[in-house]
Design a protein around this motif. Structure first.
Motif, short mmCIF file in Angstrom:
data_model
loop_
_atom_site.label_atom_id
_atom_site.label_comp_id
_atom_site.label_asym_id
_atom_site.label_seq_id
_atom_site.Cartn_x
_atom_site.Cartn_y
_atom_site.Cartn_z
N SER A 107 -6.12 -4.62 27.11
CA SER A 107 -6.85 -5.33 26.07
C SER A 107 -5.95 -6.32 25.36
O SER A 107 -4.90 -5.95 24.82
CB SER A 107 -7.42 -4.33 25.05
N ARG A 108 -6.35 -7.58 25.37
CA ARG A 108 -5.60 -8.60 24.65
C ARG A 108 -5.74 -8.41 23.14
O ARG A 108 -4.80 -8.67 22.38
CB ARG A 108 -6.08 -9.99 25.02
N GLY A 109 -6.90 -7.95 22.71
CA GLY A 109 -7.09 -7.71 21.29
C GLY A 109 -6.20 -6.60 20.76
O GLY A 109 -5.63 -6.70 19.68
N ALA A 110 -6.07 -5.51 21.53
CA ALA A 110 -5.18 -4.43 21.12
C ALA A 110 -3.73 -4.90 21.10
O ALA A 110 -2.94 -4.49 20.23
CB ALA A 110 -5.34 -3.24 22.07
N LEU A 111 -3.36 -5.76 22.05
CA LEU A 111 -2.01 -6.34 22.02
C LEU A 111 -1.81 -7.16 20.75
O LEU A 111 -0.73 -7.10 20.13
CB LEU A 111 -1.80 -7.20 23.26
N ALA A 112 -2.82 -7.92 20.35
CA ALA A 112 -2.71 -8.71 19.12
C ALA A 112 -2.55 -7.80 17.90
O ALA A 112 -1.73 -8.07 17.01
CB ALA A 112 -3.94 -9.60 18.96
N VAL A 113 -3.30 -6.71 17.86
CA VAL A 113 -3.18 -5.76 16.74
C VAL A 113 -1.77 -5.17 16.70
O VAL A 113 -1.14 -5.06 15.64
CB VAL A 113 -4.24 -4.65 16.87
N GLY A 114 -1.25 -4.79 17.88
CA GLY A 114 0.09 -4.23 17.93
C GLY A 114 1.15 -5.22 17.49
O GLY A 114 2.10 -4.86 16.79
N LEU A 115 1.01 -6.48 17.88
CA LEU A 115 1.99 -7.49 17.48
C LEU A 115 1.92 -7.79 15.99
O LEU A 115 2.96 -8.01 15.34
CB LEU A 115 1.77 -8.77 18.30
N VAL A 116 0.73 -7.81 15.43
CA VAL A 116 0.60 -8.03 13.98
C VAL A 116 1.26 -6.88 13.21
O VAL A 116 2.02 -7.10 12.25
CB VAL A 116 -0.88 -8.15 13.59
N ALA A 117 0.99 -5.64 13.63
CA ALA A 117 1.61 -4.50 12.96
C ALA A 117 3.12 -4.53 13.12
O ALA A 117 3.87 -4.23 12.17
CB ALA A 117 1.04 -3.20 13.53
N ALA A 118 3.61 -4.89 14.31
CA ALA A 118 5.05 -4.97 14.53
C ALA A 118 5.69 -6.07 13.69
O ALA A 118 6.82 -5.92 13.19
CB ALA A 118 5.34 -5.19 16.01
N SER A 119 4.99 -7.19 13.51
CA SER A 119 5.51 -8.28 12.69
C SER A 119 5.62 -7.85 11.22
O SER A 119 6.62 -8.16 10.55
CB SER A 119 4.63 -9.52 12.83
N ILE A 120 4.61 -7.16 10.73
CA ILE A 120 4.68 -6.66 9.35
C ILE A 120 5.82 -5.66 9.21
O ILE A 120 6.56 -5.66 8.22
CB ILE A 120 3.33 -6.03 8.95
N TRP A 121 5.98 -4.81 10.22
CA TRP A 121 7.06 -3.82 10.20
C TRP A 121 8.44 -4.47 10.12
O TRP A 121 9.26 -4.11 9.28
CB TRP A 121 6.93 -2.94 11.45
N THR A 122 8.68 -5.47 10.96
CA THR A 122 10.00 -6.09 10.97
C THR A 122 10.25 -6.91 9.71
O THR A 122 11.38 -6.96 9.20
CB THR A 122 10.18 -6.97 12.23
N CYS A 123 9.20 -7.54 9.16
CA CYS A 123 9.38 -8.29 7.92
C CYS A 123 9.74 -7.35 6.76
O CYS A 123 10.59 -7.67 5.92
CB CYS A 123 8.11 -9.07 7.59
N MET A 124 9.13 -6.17 6.73
CA MET A 124 9.42 -5.22 5.66
C MET A 124 10.82 -4.64 5.82
O MET A 124 11.56 -4.48 4.84
CB MET A 124 8.38 -4.10 5.67
N ARG A 125 11.23 -4.33 7.05
CA ARG A 125 12.58 -3.82 7.27
C ARG A 125 13.63 -4.89 6.92
O ARG A 125 14.68 -4.57 6.38
CB ARG A 125 12.73 -3.39 8.72
N THR A 126 13.34 -6.13 7.26
CA THR A 126 14.27 -7.21 6.93
C THR A 126 14.37 -7.40 5.42
O THR A 126 15.46 -7.67 4.88
CB THR A 126 13.82 -8.52 7.60
N TYR A 127 13.27 -7.24 4.73
CA TYR A 127 13.29 -7.36 3.26
C TYR A 127 14.07 -6.22 2.63
O TYR A 127 14.80 -6.41 1.65
CB TYR A 127 11.86 -7.38 2.74
N ASP A 128 13.92 -5.01 3.18
CA ASP A 128 14.63 -3.84 2.63
C ASP A 128 16.13 -3.93 2.87
O ASP A 128 16.92 -3.47 2.04
CB ASP A 128 14.08 -2.56 3.24
N ALA A 129 16.53 -4.47 4.03
CA ALA A 129 17.96 -4.58 4.37
C ALA A 129 18.25 -6.01 4.80
O ALA A 129 18.33 -6.31 6.00
CB ALA A 129 18.32 -3.59 5.47
N PRO A 130 18.39 -6.94 3.86
CA PRO A 130 18.52 -8.36 4.22
C PRO A 130 19.82 -8.71 4.94
O PRO A 130 19.90 -9.75 5.57
CB PRO A 130 18.44 -9.08 2.86
N ASP A 131 20.83 -7.86 4.85
CA ASP A 131 22.11 -8.17 5.48
C ASP A 131 22.27 -7.50 6.84
O ASP A 131 23.36 -7.53 7.42
CB ASP A 131 23.27 -7.74 4.57
#
Length: 423
Positions: free
Chosen positions: A151-175
């Motif tokens: 499913s391309r839609g499920a892939l899109a959902v997974g990528l959106v969730a992964a993008s939010i995850w990495t943005c939050m981790r980067t914000y928590d540990a900016p260095d």
């Protein structure tokens, strides 16, 4: 290229060639018969069915939310589980009946319900408030659904969730460089390669941008401008896409071509950002130093090398000019003056040359998106030079006029050097 538009153009060409006597009617019929049957598209009935299904799902969720506090915890969990089972079962029935679009939609809705279930279960049982960890779990579940159902839609959902995850981790540990996202992204890229899907390739190309942007904005180096870090990411995406597209596999060519297109547009955007952010139009860092992390520089160098590898494999002159465009954009960072005195004329000229190389490379390789990206980059750089805060407007007008004269002279010389058939 879209398959239906290609078929329509091919049928029109065959009819014209047949009428002009270029090919025999039997040859035209053979060409038409050799083409595989088109997959059924999205008609009006499918669109109405999708809207109806979304309305029913929204009504169900609104009803459950209205009575959520009145439902026992075990019943809540059962509702969520039943929703996922029913959605995927309906998707399996649609897939068995050949309704692939509706099956993909069901898989996507099931992945969304899974994410909602993670949040609601955590809220019901007062689990630890690791929102980023929940996003990672949601991404893993969506990727599993995409792997099992294609499913391309499920892939899109997974990528959106992964993008939010990495943005939050980067914000928590900016260095700290958040490398786990790279592993997740490579899994998604592997799925796009295995499916040989242009839609999945677009999703994968878009998903890499939030990680680079979040990384460039959060890393606190000594005055490092985010546009310089972004330039290295654009170089790697562009070069890697060209190198992948140069491979003999059709799957690699489809994935690589999409990645290179996004890399070209990212390179053009970065060229404009280097002018607008470093030259004080929009202040991002308090220092004007152009220091960059070593890993970012290595990524930019790798982008140039991969582009040259592509040029070696394909023997296309456009790839050589693409390598020049990437190298010139990267070169603009150390050329920018550290002090506030003086005008960065050399950096301006380098960026203009880079975007011109990008346009010419697209013309030589007949890649229209690359041409558009180059023209947008030229427009952004010229706008940034014209409306920069520092320096006199008279000096900038003189620089732009001199650059235009040089471009006209170069075009005249090039026109005389090329054979008449190639002009």
């Amino acid at each position: 290229m879209f398959e239906k538009s290609y078929r329509d153009r091919l049928n029109a060409d065959l009819a014209r060639w047949e009428a002009d006597g270029v090919i025999a009617p039997a040859a035209a019929a053979s060409i038409r018969n050799a083409l595989p049957q088109l997959a059924p598209g999205i008609n009006i009935a499918v669109v109405v069915g999708i809207v109806g299904g979304l309305l029913i799902a929204a009504a169900f969720l609104a009803f459950v939310a209205a009575h959520w506090t009145e439902i026992a915890r075990l019943a809540r969990f059962a509702i969520l589980l039943a929703g996922m089972v029913a959605t995927y079962a309906l998707g399996a029935w649609f897939a068995a009946s050949g309704r692939n679009v509706l099956a993909d939609l069901c898989a996507s809705v099931g992945a969304i319900i899974f994410g909602a279930g993670i949040a609601l279960v955590g809220q019901m049982y007062h689990l630890g408030e690791d929102f980023a960890g929940g996003m990672l779990l949601w991404s893993i579940g969506a990727f599993a659904a995409a792997f099992l159902t294609a499913s391309r839609g499920a892939l899109a959902v997974g990528l959106v969730a992964a993008s939010i995850w990495t943005c939050m981790r980067t914000y928590d540990a900016p260095d700290v460089l958040h490398l786990p996202f790279v592993a997740v992204w490579l899994i998604a890229a592997g799925l796009a390669f295995a499916w040989n899907s242009r839609v999945a390739a677009h999703l994968v190309a878009v998903a890499v941008l939030p990680w680079w942007i979040a990384t460039s904005l959060r890393f606190e180096f000594d005055g490092s401008q985010p546009s310089f870090v972004l330039a290295n990411g654009a170089a790697l995406l562009f070069g890697a896409g060209l190198a992948i597209a140069a491979m003999p596999s059709p799957r690699a060519m489809r994935l690589g071509s999409v990645l290179s297109i996004y890399g070209a547009f990212a390179l053009a955007a970065v060229a404009a950002l280097e002018v607008t952010t470093v030259d004080d139009i929009f202040r991002v860092r308090s220092s004007t130093m152009s220091g960059q992390p070593l890993w970012a520089i290595l990524c930019g160098v790798a982008g140039v090398i991969l582009t040259l590898v592509s040029a070696t494999l394909t023997r296309r002159p456009g790839d050589i000019l693409s390598a020049c465009a990437i190298a010139l954009v990267l070169l603009a960072a150390p050329l920018w003056p550290v002090s506030t005195a003086g005008e960065p004329w050399l950096a301006y000229a380098v960026l203009l040359c880079a975007m011109l190389c990008l346009v010419v490379s697209g013309v030589l390789d007949d890649v229209r998106p690359r041409i558009v990206a180059g023209w947008l980059g030229i427009a952004g750089v010229i706008a940034g030079i014209t409306w920069a805060v520092k320096g006199s407007l008279l000096g900038r007008s003189a620089f732009l006029a001199a650059a235009g004269i040089v471009a006209v002279v170069f075009a005249t010389a090039l026109n005389r050097a090329l054979p008449r058939a190639e002009r």
